[in-house]
Design a protein around this motif. Structure first.
Motif, PDB file in Angstrom:
ATOM      1  N   ALA A 136     -69.139 -43.386 -28.755  1.00  0.00           N
ATOM      2  CA  ALA A 136     -69.431 -42.845 -30.387  1.00  0.00           C
ATOM      3  C   ALA A 136     -69.921 -41.508 -30.341  1.00  0.00           C
ATOM      4  CB  ALA A 136     -70.443 -43.779 -31.010  1.00  0.00           C
ATOM      5  N   ILE A 137     -69.199 -40.823 -31.281  1.00  0.00           N
ATOM      6  CA  ILE A 137     -69.541 -39.270 -31.237  1.00  0.00           C
ATOM      7  C   ILE A 137     -70.490 -38.989 -32.549  1.00  0.00           C
ATOM      8  CG2 ILE A 137     -68.738 -36.993 -31.596  1.00  0.00           C
ATOM      9  CD1 ILE A 137     -66.182 -38.175 -29.593  1.00  0.00           C
ATOM     10  N   ILE A 138     -71.422 -38.523 -32.712  1.00  0.00           N
ATOM     11  CA  ILE A 138     -72.284 -38.107 -33.892  1.00  0.00           C
ATOM     12  C   ILE A 138     -72.308 -36.518 -34.168  1.00  0.00           C
ATOM     13  CG2 ILE A 138     -74.321 -38.632 -35.159  1.00  0.00           C
ATOM     14  CD1 ILE A 138     -74.624 -41.126 -33.257  1.00  0.00           C
ATOM     15  N   THR A 139     -71.761 -36.150 -35.297  1.00  0.00           N
ATOM     16  CA  THR A 139     -71.920 -34.639 -35.589  1.00  0.00           C
ATOM     17  C   THR A 139     -72.501 -34.644 -36.963  1.00  0.00           C
ATOM     18  OG1 THR A 139     -70.014 -34.420 -36.767  1.00  0.00           O
ATOM     19  CG2 THR A 139     -69.897 -34.124 -34.139  1.00  0.00           C
ATOM     20  N   ASP A 140     -73.135 -33.542 -37.280  1.00  0.00           N
ATOM     21  CA  ASP A 140     -74.021 -33.085 -38.596  1.00  0.00           C
ATOM     22  C   ASP A 140     -73.126 -32.293 -39.330  1.00  0.00           C
ATOM     23  OD1 ASP A 140     -75.770 -32.479 -40.339  1.00  0.00           O
ATOM     24  OD2 ASP A 140     -77.257 -31.729 -38.915  1.00  0.00           O
ATOM     25  N   PRO A 141     -72.541 -32.778 -40.458  1.00  0.00           N
ATOM     26  CA  PRO A 141     -71.837 -32.002 -41.355  1.00  0.00           C
ATOM     27  C   PRO A 141     -72.882 -30.995 -42.362  1.00  0.00           C
ATOM     28  CG  PRO A 141     -72.086 -34.334 -42.482  1.00  0.00           C
ATOM     29  CD  PRO A 141     -72.510 -34.210 -40.986  1.00  0.00           C
ATOM     30  N   ASN A 142     -74.200 -31.124 -42.222  1.00  0.00           N
ATOM     31  CA  ASN A 142     -74.665 -30.243 -42.867  1.00  0.00           C
ATOM     32  C   ASN A 142     -75.483 -29.146 -42.126  1.00  0.00           C
ATOM     33  OD1 ASN A 142     -74.818 -31.829 -45.461  1.00  0.00           O
ATOM     34  ND2 ASN A 142     -76.097 -33.387 -44.271  1.00  0.00           N
ATOM     35  N   ILE A 192     -74.320 -34.451 -31.233  1.00  0.00           N
ATOM     36  CA  ILE A 192     -74.178 -33.170 -31.563  1.00  0.00           C
ATOM     37  C   ILE A 192     -74.734 -32.430 -32.754  1.00  0.00           C
ATOM     38  CG2 ILE A 192     -72.230 -31.070 -31.487  1.00  0.00           C
ATOM     39  CD1 ILE A 192     -70.355 -33.031 -29.980  1.00  0.00           C
ATOM     40  N   ASN A 193     -75.736 -31.424 -32.442  1.00  0.00           N
ATOM     41  CA  ASN A 193     -76.132 -30.862 -33.922  1.00  0.00           C
ATOM     42  C   ASN A 193     -75.436 -29.928 -34.457  1.00  0.00           C
ATOM     43  OD1 ASN A 193     -76.681 -28.765 -32.035  1.00  0.00           O
ATOM     44  ND2 ASN A 193     -78.537 -28.175 -32.989  1.00  0.00           N
ATOM     45  N   ALA A 194     -74.162 -30.029 -34.637  1.00  0.00           N
ATOM     46  CA  ALA A 194     -73.145 -29.121 -35.307  1.00  0.00           C
ATOM     47  C   ALA A 194     -72.151 -29.764 -36.343  1.00  0.00           C
ATOM     48  CB  ALA A 194     -72.469 -28.324 -34.271  1.00  0.00           C
ATOM     49  N   ASP A 195     -71.657 -28.940 -37.026  1.00  0.00           N
ATOM     50  CA  ASP A 195     -70.530 -29.387 -37.985  1.00  0.00           C
ATOM     51  C   ASP A 195     -69.171 -29.166 -37.619  1.00  0.00           C
ATOM     52  OD1 ASP A 195     -69.228 -30.219 -40.263  1.00  0.00           O
ATOM     53  OD2 ASP A 195     -68.970 -28.400 -41.066  1.00  0.00           O
ATOM     54  N   LEU A 196     -68.424 -30.307 -37.202  1.00  0.00           N
ATOM     55  CA  LEU A 196     -67.193 -30.137 -36.560  1.00  0.00           C
ATOM     56  C   LEU A 196     -66.289 -30.657 -37.420  1.00  0.00           C
ATOM     57  CD1 LEU A 196     -69.032 -30.002 -33.897  1.00  0.00           C
ATOM     58  CD2 LEU A 196     -67.306 -30.856 -32.685  1.00  0.00           C
ATOM     59  N   PRO A 197     -65.054 -30.331 -37.744  1.00  0.00           N
ATOM     60  CA  PRO A 197     -63.839 -30.925 -38.390  1.00  0.00           C
ATOM     61  C   PRO A 197     -63.384 -31.927 -37.624  1.00  0.00           C
ATOM     62  CG  PRO A 197     -63.077 -28.830 -37.236  1.00  0.00           C
ATOM     63  CD  PRO A 197     -64.777 -28.726 -37.200  1.00  0.00           C
ATOM     64  N   GLU A 198     -62.561 -32.896 -38.058  1.00  0.00           N
ATOM     65  CA  GLU A 198     -62.027 -34.238 -37.365  1.00  0.00           C
ATOM     66  C   GLU A 198     -61.475 -33.726 -36.082  1.00  0.00           C
ATOM     67  OE1 GLU A 198     -60.149 -37.112 -40.144  1.00  0.00           O
ATOM     68  OE2 GLU A 198     -61.277 -36.050 -41.792  1.00  0.00           O
ATOM     69  N   TYR A 199     -60.570 -32.872 -36.402  1.00  0.00           N
ATOM     70  CA  TYR A 199     -59.709 -32.396 -35.023  1.00  0.00           C
ATOM     71  C   TYR A 199     -60.558 -32.154 -33.926  1.00  0.00           C
ATOM     72  CZ  TYR A 199     -59.879 -27.597 -36.225  1.00  0.00           C
ATOM     73  OH  TYR A 199     -60.433 -26.399 -36.367  1.00  0.00           O
ATOM     74  N   ALA A 200     -61.639 -31.350 -34.165  1.00  0.00           N
ATOM     75  CA  ALA A 200     -62.435 -31.073 -33.079  1.00  0.00           C
ATOM     76  C   ALA A 200     -63.207 -32.030 -32.422  1.00  0.00           C
ATOM     77  CB  ALA A 200     -63.453 -29.839 -33.469  1.00  0.00           C
ATOM     78  N   MET A 201     -63.345 -33.080 -33.299  1.00  0.00           N
ATOM     79  CA  MET A 201     -64.016 -34.447 -32.843  1.00  0.00           C
ATOM     80  C   MET A 201     -63.196 -35.165 -31.789  1.00  0.00           C
ATOM     81  SD  MET A 201     -66.306 -35.694 -36.201  1.00  0.00           S
ATOM     82  CE  MET A 201     -67.244 -36.828 -35.299  1.00  0.00           C
ATOM     83  N   HIS A 227     -71.178 -24.075 -37.354  1.00  0.00           N
ATOM     84  CA  HIS A 227     -69.862 -24.748 -37.605  1.00  0.00           C
ATOM     85  C   HIS A 227     -68.934 -24.454 -36.297  1.00  0.00           C
ATOM     86  CE1 HIS A 227     -70.912 -25.564 -41.803  1.00  0.00           C
ATOM     87  NE2 HIS A 227     -71.451 -24.296 -41.793  1.00  0.00           N
ATOM     88  N   ILE A 228     -68.612 -25.240 -35.708  1.00  0.00           N
ATOM     89  CA  ILE A 228     -67.839 -25.148 -34.550  1.00  0.00           C
ATOM     90  C   ILE A 228     -66.402 -25.950 -34.630  1.00  0.00           C
ATOM     91  CG2 ILE A 228     -67.671 -25.922 -32.002  1.00  0.00           C
ATOM     92  CD1 ILE A 228     -70.642 -25.560 -31.959  1.00  0.00           C
ATOM     93  N   SER A 229     -65.523 -25.434 -34.059  1.00  0.00           N
ATOM     94  CA  SER A 229     -64.013 -25.675 -34.239  1.00  0.00           C
ATOM     95  C   SER A 229     -63.442 -26.090 -33.141  1.00  0.00           C
ATOM     96  CB  SER A 229     -63.035 -24.516 -34.922  1.00  0.00           C
ATOM     97  OG  SER A 229     -63.052 -23.587 -34.089  1.00  0.00           O
ATOM     98  N   ASP A 230     -64.013 -25.886 -31.882  1.00  0.00           N
ATOM     99  CA  ASP A 230     -63.402 -26.266 -30.458  1.00  0.00           C
ATOM    100  C   ASP A 230     -64.393 -26.856 -29.712  1.00  0.00           C
ATOM    101  OD1 ASP A 230     -61.778 -26.373 -28.507  1.00  0.00           O
ATOM    102  OD2 ASP A 230     -61.982 -24.166 -27.669  1.00  0.00           O
ATOM    103  N   ALA A 231     -64.183 -27.835 -28.829  1.00  0.00           N
ATOM    104  CA  ALA A 231     -64.977 -28.652 -28.055  1.00  0.00           C
ATOM    105  C   ALA A 231     -64.100 -28.606 -26.681  1.00  0.00           C
ATOM    106  CB  ALA A 231     -65.121 -29.933 -28.572  1.00  0.00           C
ATOM    107  N   GLY A 232     -63.107 -27.860 -26.481  1.00  0.00           N
ATOM    108  CA  GLY A 232     -62.451 -27.727 -25.047  1.00  0.00           C
ATOM    109  C   GLY A 232     -63.299 -27.194 -23.995  1.00  0.00           C
ATOM    110  N   LYS A 233     -62.752 -27.287 -23.008  1.00  0.00           N
ATOM    111  CA  LYS A 233     -63.605 -26.636 -21.608  1.00  0.00           C
ATOM    112  C   LYS A 233     -63.880 -25.399 -21.536  1.00  0.00           C
ATOM    113  CE  LYS A 233     -60.335 -28.706 -19.051  1.00  0.00           C
ATOM    114  NZ  LYS A 233     -59.798 -29.633 -20.077  1.00  0.00           N
TER     115      LYS A 233
END
Length: 386
Positions: free
Chosen positions: A206-212, A159-168, A216-222
């Protein structure tokens, strides 16, 4: 959808150009190298959990000998460390997934919306290990000692976005649901029950996100766009990977015998019913060879598959408590009569009902399955004798 089968490494790199990651493919492994700092959440034995210091994620095909030899968590970790070293990776800064699937059967499904990109990379096989959540267990782990089983769906999600831990964590939930959707849409069977599989017992992710990233996305729900992209990407890649590895597809599932296999009904069972029918009716006697030949000519008939599928779903709904037993049996009998056209008076025998009950069916489910299998055998015999 991009398949890695018969493709080159250059094709892999092009397929995920928006993600700035490269995939290196080896005979029994592929490596996703991380371009700079990335956040990774994985279920790997090696550096698993949430990490911010990894440089690569790999997927590796293990042999059956290795599966048998790895009896503890430490065995698996040690093996993955050796795989990392063989790939010129630092075992301290990588995580690895394990599977029995061939790397050339990997499927990649990139998808995007505006500036948001998601890419699922999947290897999959559940023909030996497909299971449904809540099925009987295959082993009891005691002090990290256990017996691994072959058959795995491995997913690497970029995922080419920055997600907080809980969103992962939410990404993990959405991706898992998407995998179950792919299996449900294929009516993939559990090996351990009569249910539809929701995965295998050894699936990894394995989930890969980009902190840089500027995103900035906080939700990955449906309800979110990211959740939609995750769902579509994982469903697509999982479906294609299953087709490549095991041949599981809508075409392979268009088969009466495949549908019945979920309930442990085989060609031999139908032949035994046919022999009883020939003894108790005016139908001419035929050999097993002729019966099975005619059966195999019938099983791909879409109408017969639809009738069989409808009956089996009634059995499912009785087991789930969604249909009352008496009405379910009446409707199932009506569909059987209309679909296969047997003589009503002859619906009195099929697989031994007591045996079906012993195999985990309730009395009504056993009765419906008994009538269905008898009707199929009679339908095949009538076709031979026309």
């Amino acid at each position: 959808m991009i398949s890695l089968k018969n493709e080159t490494i250059e094709c892999y790199e092009h397929s995920i150009e928006h993600y700035e990651h490269s995939i290196e493919c080896y005979e029994r492994s592929f490596v996703v190298r991380l371009p700079g700092k990335r956040n990774v959440f994985s279920t790997s034995w090696l550096n698993g959990g949430y990490r911010e210091d990894l440089t690569a994620v790999f997927n590796h095909q293990v042999s059956l000998d290795v599966c048998e030899a790895c009896q503890t968590t430490e065995d698996v970790k040690t093996y993955l460390e050796s795989v990392a070293e063989s790939l010129d990776l630092d075992p301290n800064t990588v995580c690895g997934l394990m599977t029995c699937a061939y790397m050339q059967n990997t499927a990649i499904a990139p998808i995007s919306y505006r500036d948001l990109y998601v890419c699922a990379i999947v290897t999959a096989g559940i023909d030996e290990n497909g299971g449904r959540a809540g099925d009987p267990a295959s082993y009891y782990e005691n002090n990290e000692n256990y017996e691994p089983i072959g058959g795995t769906i491995n997913t690497i999600l970029i995922i080419n976005a920055d997600l907080p831990e809980y969103a992962m964590g939410k990404v993990l939930m959405t991706a898992t649901e998407a995998k179950a959707v792919a299996l449900q849409q294929l009516m993939a069977r559990s090996i351990y029950s009569h249910g539809i599989a929701t995965g295998s017992g050894t699936d990894m992710i394995a989930i890969i996100t980009d902190p840089n990233s500027k995103l900035h996305i906080s939700d990955a729900g449906k309800h979110s766009t990211l959740g939609e992209l995750i769902g579509k990407s994982v469903i697509s890649a999982t479906t294609e990977a299953l087709r490549l590895q095991t041949g599981l597809s809508p075409e392979s599932q268009m088969d009466v015998l495949v549908r019945l296999s979920r309930f442990s009904v085989t060609e031999e069972d139908l032949w035994q019913i046919a022999k009883e029918l020939m003894k108790k009716s005016a139908i001419n006697t035929v050999s097993q060879e002729i019966f099975l030949k005619n059966l195999r000519n019938c099983v791909k008939n879409p109408f017969l598959v639809a009738v069989t599928s409808a009956i089996l779903h009634i059995i499912d709904e009785v087991e789930w408590g969604l249909l009352p037993q008496n009405e379910a049996e009446k409707v199932a009998s009506f569909i059987i009569m209309e679909g296969f056209g047997p003589d009503k008076a002859s619906l009195e025998f099929g697989p031994d009902k007591a045996s079906l009950i012993e195999n985990g069916f309730g009395s009504v489910e056993a009765s419906i399955l008994q009538h269905l299998t008898k009707a199929i055998s009679e339908f095949v015999l009538r076709g031979i004798n026309c």
